[in-house]
Design a protein around this motif. Structure first.
Motif, PDB file in Angstrom:
ATOM      1  N   ILE A  28      -4.025  21.821 -23.789  1.00 27.51           N
ATOM      2  CA  ILE A  28      -5.148  21.495 -22.891  1.00 27.51           C
ATOM      3  C   ILE A  28      -5.572  22.733 -22.104  1.00 27.51           C
ATOM      4  CG2 ILE A  28      -4.637  19.009 -22.591  1.00 27.51           C
ATOM      5  CD1 ILE A  28      -3.451  19.779 -19.834  1.00 27.51           C
ATOM      6  N   SER A  29      -6.846  22.676 -21.619  1.00 25.48           N
ATOM      7  CA  SER A  29      -7.365  23.797 -20.833  1.00 25.48           C
ATOM      8  C   SER A  29      -7.136  23.504 -19.347  1.00 25.48           C
ATOM      9  CB  SER A  29      -8.862  23.955 -21.097  1.00 25.48           C
ATOM     10  OG  SER A  29      -9.532  22.820 -20.578  1.00 25.48           O
ATOM     11  N   PRO A  30      -7.245  24.501 -18.470  1.00 20.79           N
ATOM     12  CA  PRO A  30      -7.118  24.221 -17.029  1.00 20.79           C
ATOM     13  C   PRO A  30      -8.156  23.204 -16.559  1.00 20.79           C
ATOM     14  CG  PRO A  30      -7.100  26.587 -17.436  1.00 20.79           C
ATOM     15  CD  PRO A  30      -7.395  25.942 -18.747  1.00 20.79           C
ATOM     16  N   GLY A  31      -9.392  23.286 -17.117  1.00 19.98           N
ATOM     17  CA  GLY A  31     -10.448  22.333 -16.756  1.00 19.98           C
ATOM     18  C   GLY A  31     -10.026  20.918 -17.105  1.00 19.98           C
ATOM     19  N   GLN A  32      -9.375  20.754 -18.255  1.00 21.53           N
ATOM     20  CA  GLN A  32      -8.941  19.410 -18.674  1.00 21.53           C
ATOM     21  C   GLN A  32      -7.831  18.877 -17.760  1.00 21.53           C
ATOM     22  OE1 GLN A  32      -8.297  20.421 -22.854  1.00 21.53           O
ATOM     23  NE2 GLN A  32      -9.710  18.769 -23.407  1.00 21.53           N
ATOM     24  N   LEU A  33      -6.934  19.800 -17.341  1.00 21.99           N
ATOM     25  CA  LEU A  33      -5.883  19.355 -16.403  1.00 21.99           C
ATOM     26  C   LEU A  33      -6.532  18.880 -15.095  1.00 21.99           C
ATOM     27  CD1 LEU A  33      -2.921  18.955 -15.631  1.00 21.99           C
ATOM     28  CD2 LEU A  33      -2.872  21.319 -14.823  1.00 21.99           C
ATOM     29  N   ALA A  34      -7.569  19.665 -14.657  1.00 24.62           N
ATOM     30  CA  ALA A  34      -8.278  19.283 -13.422  1.00 24.62           C
ATOM     31  C   ALA A  34      -8.942  17.922 -13.619  1.00 24.62           C
ATOM     32  CB  ALA A  34      -9.316  20.338 -13.071  1.00 24.62           C
ATOM     33  N   GLN A  35      -9.605  17.743 -14.803  1.00 24.22           N
ATOM     34  CA  GLN A  35     -10.234  16.436 -15.101  1.00 24.22           C
ATOM     35  C   GLN A  35      -9.193  15.321 -15.014  1.00 24.22           C
ATOM     36  OE1 GLN A  35     -11.875  17.027 -18.994  1.00 24.22           O
ATOM     37  NE2 GLN A  35     -13.950  17.354 -18.225  1.00 24.22           N
ATOM     38  N   PHE A  36      -8.029  15.580 -15.660  1.00 19.56           N
ATOM     39  CA  PHE A  36      -6.980  14.551 -15.700  1.00 19.56           C
ATOM     40  C   PHE A  36      -6.573  14.155 -14.281  1.00 19.56           C
ATOM     41  CE2 PHE A  36      -2.972  12.521 -16.246  1.00 19.56           C
ATOM     42  CZ  PHE A  36      -3.024  11.932 -17.508  1.00 19.56           C
ATOM     43  N   ILE A  37      -6.380  15.198 -13.424  1.00 22.04           N
ATOM     44  CA  ILE A  37      -5.934  14.890 -12.052  1.00 22.04           C
ATOM     45  C   ILE A  37      -7.040  14.186 -11.259  1.00 22.04           C
ATOM     46  CG2 ILE A  37      -5.174  15.946  -9.859  1.00 22.04           C
ATOM     47  CD1 ILE A  37      -3.521  17.881 -11.595  1.00 22.04           C
ATOM     48  N   PHE A  38      -8.311  14.574 -11.496  1.00 21.69           N
ATOM     49  CA  PHE A  38      -9.428  13.879 -10.828  1.00 21.69           C
ATOM     50  C   PHE A  38      -9.439  12.396 -11.229  1.00 21.69           C
ATOM     51  CE2 PHE A  38     -11.848  18.062 -10.456  1.00 21.69           C
ATOM     52  CZ  PHE A  38     -11.660  18.129  -9.087  1.00 21.69           C
ATOM     53  N   TYR A  39      -9.302  12.150 -12.557  1.00 21.12           N
ATOM     54  CA  TYR A  39      -9.324  10.756 -13.023  1.00 21.12           C
ATOM     55  C   TYR A  39      -8.129   9.976 -12.488  1.00 21.12           C
ATOM     56  CZ  TYR A  39     -13.336  11.446 -16.063  1.00 21.12           C
ATOM     57  OH  TYR A  39     -14.587  11.660 -16.515  1.00 21.12           O
ATOM     58  N   LEU A  40      -6.993  10.664 -12.454  1.00 21.20           N
ATOM     59  CA  LEU A  40      -5.801   9.995 -11.900  1.00 21.20           C
ATOM     60  C   LEU A  40      -6.046   9.650 -10.429  1.00 21.20           C
ATOM     61  CD1 LEU A  40      -3.091   9.287 -13.181  1.00 21.20           C
ATOM     62  CD2 LEU A  40      -2.117  11.328 -12.141  1.00 21.20           C
TER      63      LEU A  40
ATOM     64  N   GLY B 171       0.834  -1.205   0.000  1.00 16.05           N
ATOM     65  CA  GLY B 171       0.000   0.000   0.000  1.00 16.05           C
ATOM     66  C   GLY B 171       0.867   1.253   0.000  1.00 16.05           C
ATOM     67  N   ALA B 172       1.915   1.254   0.864  1.00 13.97           N
ATOM     68  CA  ALA B 172       2.799   2.425   0.965  1.00 13.97           C
ATOM     69  C   ALA B 172       3.497   2.664  -0.375  1.00 13.97           C
ATOM     70  CB  ALA B 172       3.821   2.172   2.063  1.00 13.97           C
ATOM     71  N   PHE B 173       3.880   1.569  -1.006  1.00 17.66           N
ATOM     72  CA  PHE B 173       4.573   1.665  -2.297  1.00 17.66           C
ATOM     73  C   PHE B 173       3.675   2.344  -3.350  1.00 17.66           C
ATOM     74  CE2 PHE B 173       4.996  -0.466  -6.442  1.00 17.66           C
ATOM     75  CZ  PHE B 173       6.284  -0.075  -6.786  1.00 17.66           C
ATOM     76  N   PHE B 174       2.412   1.904  -3.382  1.00 17.28           N
ATOM     77  CA  PHE B 174       1.476   2.479  -4.367  1.00 17.28           C
ATOM     78  C   PHE B 174       1.232   3.960  -4.097  1.00 17.28           C
ATOM     79  CE2 PHE B 174      -0.214  -1.943  -5.212  1.00 17.28           C
ATOM     80  CZ  PHE B 174       0.310  -1.977  -6.487  1.00 17.28           C
ATOM     81  N   THR B 175       1.066   4.324  -2.805  1.00 14.22           N
ATOM     82  CA  THR B 175       0.810   5.729  -2.458  1.00 14.22           C
ATOM     83  C   THR B 175       1.976   6.600  -2.935  1.00 14.22           C
ATOM     84  OG1 THR B 175      -0.263   4.893  -0.496  1.00 14.22           O
ATOM     85  CG2 THR B 175       0.163   7.249  -0.527  1.00 14.22           C
ATOM     86  N   PHE B 176       3.198   6.128  -2.672  1.00 16.13           N
ATOM     87  CA  PHE B 176       4.385   6.885  -3.063  1.00 16.13           C
ATOM     88  C   PHE B 176       4.413   7.077  -4.591  1.00 16.13           C
ATOM     89  CE2 PHE B 176       8.781   6.583  -4.677  1.00 16.13           C
ATOM     90  CZ  PHE B 176       9.255   7.804  -4.230  1.00 16.13           C
ATOM     91  N   ILE B 177       4.188   5.998  -5.317  1.00 15.18           N
ATOM     92  CA  ILE B 177       4.252   6.057  -6.790  1.00 15.18           C
ATOM     93  C   ILE B 177       3.211   7.063  -7.312  1.00 15.18           C
ATOM     94  CG2 ILE B 177       3.778   4.712  -8.909  1.00 15.18           C
ATOM     95  CD1 ILE B 177       6.401   3.891  -7.857  1.00 15.18           C
ATOM     96  N   PHE B 178       1.962   6.966  -6.760  1.00 17.49           N
ATOM     97  CA  PHE B 178       0.904   7.821  -7.319  1.00 17.49           C
ATOM     98  C   PHE B 178       1.072   9.284  -6.940  1.00 17.49           C
ATOM     99  CE2 PHE B 178      -1.237   4.061  -8.701  1.00 17.49           C
ATOM    100  CZ  PHE B 178      -1.769   4.500  -9.898  1.00 17.49           C
ATOM    101  N   SER B 179       1.593   9.565  -5.735  1.00 15.24           N
ATOM    102  CA  SER B 179       1.826  10.956  -5.356  1.00 15.24           C
ATOM    103  C   SER B 179       2.884  11.546  -6.286  1.00 15.24           C
ATOM    104  CB  SER B 179       2.328  11.070  -3.920  1.00 15.24           C
ATOM    105  OG  SER B 179       1.451  10.396  -3.097  1.00 15.24           O
ATOM    106  N   SER B 180       3.933  10.779  -6.581  1.00 20.05           N
ATOM    107  CA  SER B 180       4.993  11.252  -7.471  1.00 20.05           C
ATOM    108  C   SER B 180       4.431  11.526  -8.859  1.00 20.05           C
ATOM    109  CB  SER B 180       6.123  10.229  -7.586  1.00 20.05           C
ATOM    110  OG  SER B 180       6.456   9.771  -6.322  1.00 20.05           O
ATOM    111  N   ILE B 181       3.567  10.575  -9.325  1.00 17.87           N
ATOM    112  CA  ILE B 181       3.000  10.741 -10.677  1.00 17.87           C
ATOM    113  C   ILE B 181       2.160  12.028 -10.732  1.00 17.87           C
ATOM    114  CG2 ILE B 181       1.423   9.763 -12.403  1.00 17.87           C
ATOM    115  CD1 ILE B 181       2.276   6.995 -11.428  1.00 17.87           C
ATOM    116  N   THR B 182       1.349  12.277  -9.657  1.00 20.30           N
ATOM    117  CA  THR B 182       0.494  13.476  -9.652  1.00 20.30           C
ATOM    118  C   THR B 182       1.373  14.730  -9.748  1.00 20.30           C
ATOM    119  OG1 THR B 182      -0.963  12.241  -8.198  1.00 20.30           O
ATOM    120  CG2 THR B 182      -1.447  14.572  -8.438  1.00 20.30           C
TER     121      THR B 182
END
Ligand SMILES: Nc1ncnc2c1ncn2[C@@H]1O[C@H](COP(=O)(O)OP(=O)(O)OP(=O)(O)O)[C@@H](O)[C@H]1O
Ligand SMILES: [Mg+2]
Length: 592
Positions: free
Chosen positions: A271-283, A243-254
C-alpha cells in the motif's frame, strides 16, 4: 421486535417524507465515503507528482462535496425531525382519545401522573426511535457496511485485523441493550411516580396547608425525585461505560493499524502512504458510527420500553365514542328495571347484592340509606360507568349491556355531589353538554337551578371565569351550575347524586320546586341523605349494605320502616327542620 413493528405502522402515513429523508441520507453517506478517498489521492499526488493543478482540483472537489453534503445533511435532519414530530403528535392524539374511551375500572387503577407521563416522556422516547432508530439507524448500518467494503478494497490485511473485533463489539452491544431497556423502564416508571406525587400535591395544596403537611409532602416528593435520579443515573452509567469501551477499542485498533500499515508500506510495499491515510480516515469514520450504534441501541431500548407502556394503554378495553351526537331513542319512556343485579368493584367485595327494582316511566324515586350503602354505585351502573358482574339492567325493556354507552348517556344525565367544572367561563361550563344552546336556554335553566340571580351579581356575569376545577365558586354555586348544565342537555332520565347537599335548605326548596315542575314526565332518581326531596317522590328506596331494605311511599315507610321513621324525626327536630317547614317558618317571620 413486535413493539417496533407496531410503532412502524404509525410511520406509514409519512412514508414519502421518510423516503425523501432516506434519499438525502444516501447522498450524505455517498459523499462521506468520497471525501477521505479524495484526501488519500491528494496525499499521494502531493508526495509523488507535486502537480499544483491536480492539487487544486482535488481541493475544490473536497470543498464542493463538503458543501453539498452539508445541504443534504440539513435536508435529512429537517425531514427526519418533522416526521418524528408528526408521528409523536399522532401517538399523543390516539393516547388522549384512548384515555377518553377507557372504562372507569381502568382509570380507578391508574395514577394521573403516570398517565400524564405516558403522554409526555414516553411519547418523546418513542419519537427518538423514529428519528434515531428508523432513520439514523439505517444510515449507520449503510455506513458501517459501506466502510467495511472500502476498508477491504484498500487493504484486506489491515481490514481483517481491524474488523476482527466487530463480533465482540456486537455481542457487547446487544448485552448492553438488554440492560439499558430494563434501566429505562424503571426510570420511566419512576418519572410517572414523580409526576403523580407532583400532580396530587398541587391539586391537594389546601389539605397540605391546612394540616401543615408541607414537610411531609416535600419528603414524599424528594423520595420520588431520588428514584428518578437513581434509575436515570444507572441508565446513563451503562450507556457511558459502553461509550468508553468503544473509544478504548477503536484507539487500540488505530494504533495496531498504524503499526502494521507502516510495515506494509516500507517492507511489503503493498500500500501507499496515501492509502494508509485513507484507511485511517475511513476507520475514523467507522468509529463514531459504531459508537453511535451504541447510542441508537440505547434509544431503541428506551423507545421499546416506552412503546410497551404506550401499547398497554392502547390495548386496554375501551369504547368508541366517535358516534353521532344524537340520542338513539327519541321515544324513550324511561322505565328502569334491575333484575338480580350483583356488583363489586374488585376483590369480590359485593357492593350491590341481588338487587331487584322496577321504576315506572316518568316517576321520581328517592334512594336513601347509610353512607357506603351503594347509592352512588347504583346510579353509576345506570350510566354504564361500571358493568354488573351478573343480573341485568333494562331501560324500556332494552338491556343496557347491549346499548352503546354514548347513546345511553344522551338519554341518562347525572349530577354529582362534587361536580367537576372546567377552567373556563360560567357560560361555557353550562353549555358543556349542548354547545349550541341559546342564551335564553342558558338563562332559563340557570333560573330553575337558582343560579341566575347570583351570576347577575358578577361583574362579567356569564362570561366570568371560574378558575381551575371551578375553584372560585362555592360548593353550593358549583352544584347549582352543575344542575343547570344537566338540565340544558335535557336527558330523558335524570340522576341526582347528592346534588343539592351543599345548598342551603331555603334555596334548595325553591330549586326543587322549580326543578320538579320542569322534570314532569321524566324519570328522576335522587340519591340523598336529605328528606327535602321526599315530598316529590313517588317511591322511596332504602338501601342497606347493598340490598334493598324497604320500598314505599313516604307515608308507607313512616309506618313500616323504623330506620326511615327515626331519620325523618331527627331531620325534623328544631335543628334539622325540613326545608318546607323552614320555608313556612321564614314566611311567618317575614324573611322571604
Ligand atoms: N371506585 C371505587 N372502587 C372501589 N370501591 C368503591 C369505589 N367507589 C365506591 N366504592 C365502595 O363502594 C361502596 C359503596 O359506595 P357508594 O359511593 O356507592 O356509597 P353511597 O351509598 O353513595 O355512600 P354516600 O352516602 O357516602 O354517598 C363503598 O364501600 C365504597 O367504599
Ligand atoms: Mg354517594
Amino acid at each position: 421486535m413486535a413493539i417496533l413493528l407496531r410503532l412502524f405502522k404509525y410511520a406509514k402515513p409519512y412514508r414519502y417524507r421518510l423516503i425523501s429523508a432516506y434519499c438525502c441520507l444516501l447522498i450524505v453517506t455517498g459523499l462521506t465515503y468520497l471525501i477521505p478517498w479524495i484526501l488519500g489521492l491528494a496525499i499521494d499526488s502531493a508526495l509523488e507528482n507535486r502537480e499544483h493543478m491536480q492539487f487544486i482540483v482535488l481541493a475544490f472537489l473536497i470543498l464542493s462535496s463538503s458543501l453539498i453534503r452539508g445541504l443534504f445533511t440539513y435536508g435529512q435532519h429537517y425531514l427526519s425531525e418533522s416526521t418524528s414530530q408528526l408521528i409523536s403528535q399522532d401517538l399523543r392524539n390516539s393516547l388522549f382519545q384512548k384515555y377518553q374511551g377507557l372504562s372507569f375500572s381502568f382509570h380507578d387503577q391508574q395514577h394521573t401522573g403516570d398517565l400524564m407521563s405516558r403522554a409526555t416522556a414516553d411519547i418523546e422516547a418513542i419519537r427518538w426511535v423514529v428519528s434515531d432508530g428508523i432513520l439514523r439507524g439505517v444510515s449507520l448500518i449503510t455506513m458501517i457496511l459501506g466502510i467495511t467494503v472500502i476498508l477491504f478494497a484498500i487493504s484486506w490485511e489491515l481490514a481483517s485485523v481491524s474488523l476482527s473485533f466487530i463480533p465482540f463489539i456486537l455481542w457487547r452491544g446487544t448485552t448492553i441493550a438488554k440492560q439499558l431497556r430494563i434501566c429505562w423502564l424503571k426510570a420511566q416508571e419512576a418519572l410517572g411516580g414523580m409526576t403523580t406525587v407532583l400532580q396530587e400535591s398541587i391539586t391537594g395544596i389546601q389539605a397540605t396547608k391546612s394540616f401543615n403537611a408541607e414537610t411531609y409532602e416535600h419528603a414524599k416528593f424528594e423520595s420520588t425525585t431520588a428514584a428518578v435520579y437513581q434509575h436515570s443515573l444507572k441508565a446513563s452509567l451503562v450507556h457511558s461505560s459502553n461509550g468508553a469501551f468503544f473509544t478504548f477499542i477503536f484507539s487500540s485498533i488505530t494504533g495496531i493499524v498504524l503499526f502494521l500499515g507502516i510495515r506494509l508500506i516500507n517492507i511489503d510495499q503493498t500500500i501507499s502512504p496515501g492509502q494508509l491515510a485513507q484507511f485511517i480516515f475511513y476507520l475514523g469514520l467507522l468509529a463514531p458510527s459504531v459508537r453511535m450504534a451504541g447510542w441508537i441501541i440505547s434509544s431503541l431500548s428506551r423507545g421499546i420500553a416506552a412503546g410497551d407502556r404506550f401499547f398497554k394503554v392502547i390495548d386496554a378495553d375501551s369504547y368508541d365514542f366517535d358516534t353521532p351526537k344524537v340520542s338513539n331513542n327519541q321515544h324513550l319512556r324511561g322505565e328502569i328495571e334491575l333484575g338480580k343485579v350483583h356488583f363489586s368493584y374488585s376483590d369480590n367485595i359485593a357492593i350491590l347484592k341481588n338487587l331487584n327494582l322496577k321504576i315506572p316511566a316518568g316517576t321520581t324515586v328517592v334512594i336513601t340509606g347509610e353512607p357506603g350503602s351503594g347509592k352512588s354505585t347504583l346510579l353509576q351502573l345506570l350510566l354504564k360507568f361500571y358493568n354488573p358482574q351478573s343480573g341485568m339492567i333494562t331501560i324500556d325493556e332494552t338491556e343496557i349491556a347491549s346499548t352503546d354507552p354514548i347513546a345511553l348517556r344522551y338519554d341518562v344525565g347525572i349530577v354529582f355531589q362534587d361536580p367537576f367544572l372546567f377552567s373556563t367561563t360560567i357560560l361555557d361550563n353550562i353549555r358543556y353538554g349542548k354547545e349550541d344552546a341559546t342564551m335564553a336556554e342558558v338563562v332559563s335553566v340557570s333560573e330553575i337551578s337558582q343560579l341566575h340571580q347570583f351570576v347577575m351579581t358578577l361583574p362579567q356575569q356569564y362570561e366570568t371565569l371560574v378558575g381551575e376545577r371551578g375553584i372560585t365558586l362555592s360548593g353550593g354555586q358549583k352544584q347549582r351550575l352543575a344542575i343547570a348544565r344537566c338540565l340544558l342537555s335535557d336527558p330523558k332520565i335524570i340522576l341526582l347524586d347528592d346534588a343539592t347537599s351543599n345548598i342551603d335548605v331555603l334555596t334548595e326548596s325553591k330549586l326543587l320546586t322549580n326543578l320538579f315542575a320542569r322534570l314532569t314526565g321524566k324519570t328522576t332518581i335522587i340519591a340523598t341523605h336529605r328528606f327535602s326531596s321526599t315530598k316529590f317522590a313517588d317511591l322511596i328506596i332504602i338501601l342497606q349494605n347493598g340490598t334493598i331494605q324497604s320500598v314505599g311511599t313516604h307515608s308507607e315507610l313512616m309506618v313500616s320502616d323504623n330506620y326511615y321513621k327515626q331519620l325523618y324525626a331527627y331531620q325534623n327536630t328544631d335543628s334539622h327542620k325540613s326545608s318546607e317547614q323552614l320555608t313556612e317558618q321564614s314566611h311567618d317571620e317575614g324573611l322571604l
